[in-house]
Design an enzyme around this catalytic site. Sequence first.
Site, PDB file in Angstrom:
ATOM      1  N   ASP A   9      51.039   9.985  36.249  1.00  0.00           N
ATOM      2  CA  ASP A   9      50.721   9.823  34.815  1.00  0.00           C
ATOM      3  C   ASP A   9      51.679   8.743  34.301  1.00  0.00           C
ATOM      4  OD1 ASP A   9      52.983  11.451  35.105  1.00  0.00           O
ATOM      5  OD2 ASP A   9      52.597  12.575  33.269  1.00  0.00           O
ATOM      6  N   ASP A  14      57.519   7.613  36.755  1.00  0.00           N
ATOM      7  CA  ASP A  14      56.424   7.394  37.715  1.00  0.00           C
ATOM      8  C   ASP A  14      56.477   5.948  38.206  1.00  0.00           C
ATOM      9  OD1 ASP A  14      54.222   9.831  37.057  1.00  0.00           O
ATOM     10  OD2 ASP A  14      55.439   9.221  35.360  1.00  0.00           O
ATOM     11  N   ASP A 249      60.535  11.916  38.743  1.00  0.00           N
ATOM     12  CA  ASP A 249      59.433  11.766  39.698  1.00  0.00           C
ATOM     13  C   ASP A 249      59.872  11.102  41.002  1.00  0.00           C
ATOM     14  OD1 ASP A 249      57.765  12.875  37.851  1.00  0.00           O
ATOM     15  OD2 ASP A 249      57.070  10.958  37.059  1.00  0.00           O
TER      16      ASP A 249
HETATM   17  C1  BDR Z   1      58.235  15.263  34.173  1.00  0.00           C
HETATM   18  O1  BDR Z   1      57.588  15.078  32.921  1.00  0.00           O
HETATM   19  C2  BDR Z   1      57.417  13.705  32.680  1.00  0.00           C
HETATM   20  O2  BDR Z   1      57.860  13.353  31.420  1.00  0.00           O
HETATM   21  C3  BDR Z   1      58.118  12.954  33.773  1.00  0.00           C
HETATM   22  O3  BDR Z   1      57.352  11.815  34.105  1.00  0.00           O
HETATM   23  C4  BDR Z   1      58.181  13.945  34.901  1.00  0.00           C
HETATM   24  O4  BDR Z   1      56.995  13.916  35.675  1.00  0.00           O
HETATM   25  C5  BDR Z   1      59.611  15.805  33.938  1.00  0.00           C
HETATM   26  O5  BDR Z   1      59.510  17.036  33.287  1.00  0.00           O
END
Ligand code: BDR
Length: 317
Positions: A9, A14, A249
């Site tokens: 996402d 990411d 991530d």
């Molecule tokens: C997760 O939530 C998102 O904001 C970040 O990309 C990560 O995947 C952390 O809680």
Amino acid sequence: MKKLILDVDTGVDDAQAIMLALAAPDVEILGITCCHGNTPLENVLKNTLRVLKVCNRLDIPVYKGCSKPLLARKQHAGDYHGKDGLGDVPDPDAPGLELLQKRNAVKALIKMVKANPGEVTLVATAPLTNLAVAVQLEPSLPEKLKALYIMGGNMESRGNTTACGEFNFVADSEAAYIVLDRYTCPTYIATWEFTCRNSLPWSFCGPWLDMKTEKAAFMKKITHLSMTKARSAEYQKEITAGKGFNSCDTYALAAAIDDTLITESEKVAVTVELEGTYTQGMMVLDYMEQLKKKHKAVIMKKVDLEKFKKMLMNSLK
Ligand code: BDR
């Protein structure tokens, strides 16, 4: 070559994870499937293409997946990642959505895994909607996977979105429940607390982003907002984060690439609370084996930080 599919996402971390995967010498990314999450799906798609463009890898197929959770109300993380999901520093020359594949992400995911049985490692760094829909459509999908790596959930009921809930699991708790229940392939989870405890010291982040490369300049620009937020005392208190930057991530991705990266872990059956007043979306670790689940997930505990830093340095060269 390790065959990877990334389900993202694309927000800031990411993007870091994707770039780390692209820089790894022994990795083939079969495709990137996109899901709602940090930002609305359309931004996720644009952001993913933007990252691939900076890395000169627009040849990697990008697929459009689910734009909303199975049941929950849609939510995003614009405060941290920016309204556009990538630090609100738009690029007028960003690639357009005509570059997307026509096939839907869920169908593409099933097709890619079926074409490479037992070989694909799936790394999921978004709410788990695409994965949940995929297993409903193709129940045999998990047994055809080599492994599944997830960034999501929590191991000590510490949340970052609700009191006890981590963003990806709160954003689609039902999907997280289905995935933890049905994906019986080897499963590795990078929880919120794990990523906080293994955060990157600020003394690393400066030189990392100051490298004189196009990729580093891009990364510096898109992380400015979230790093400013992460440095604020209020955020540190609120989130009980570590004393540095938490590229959540990227831990899941790096662990999928290098199986010596995680130096401490434990195996336990897990599920997700779907009904609690305060705990909806919280990951439950069944140490007492009350759930009688045969399948146990590997919960990451400690990372080889020096190795992780090296991988991050390489990703911006
Ligand atoms: C997760 O939530 C998102 O904001 C970040 O990309 C990560 O995947 C952390 O809680």
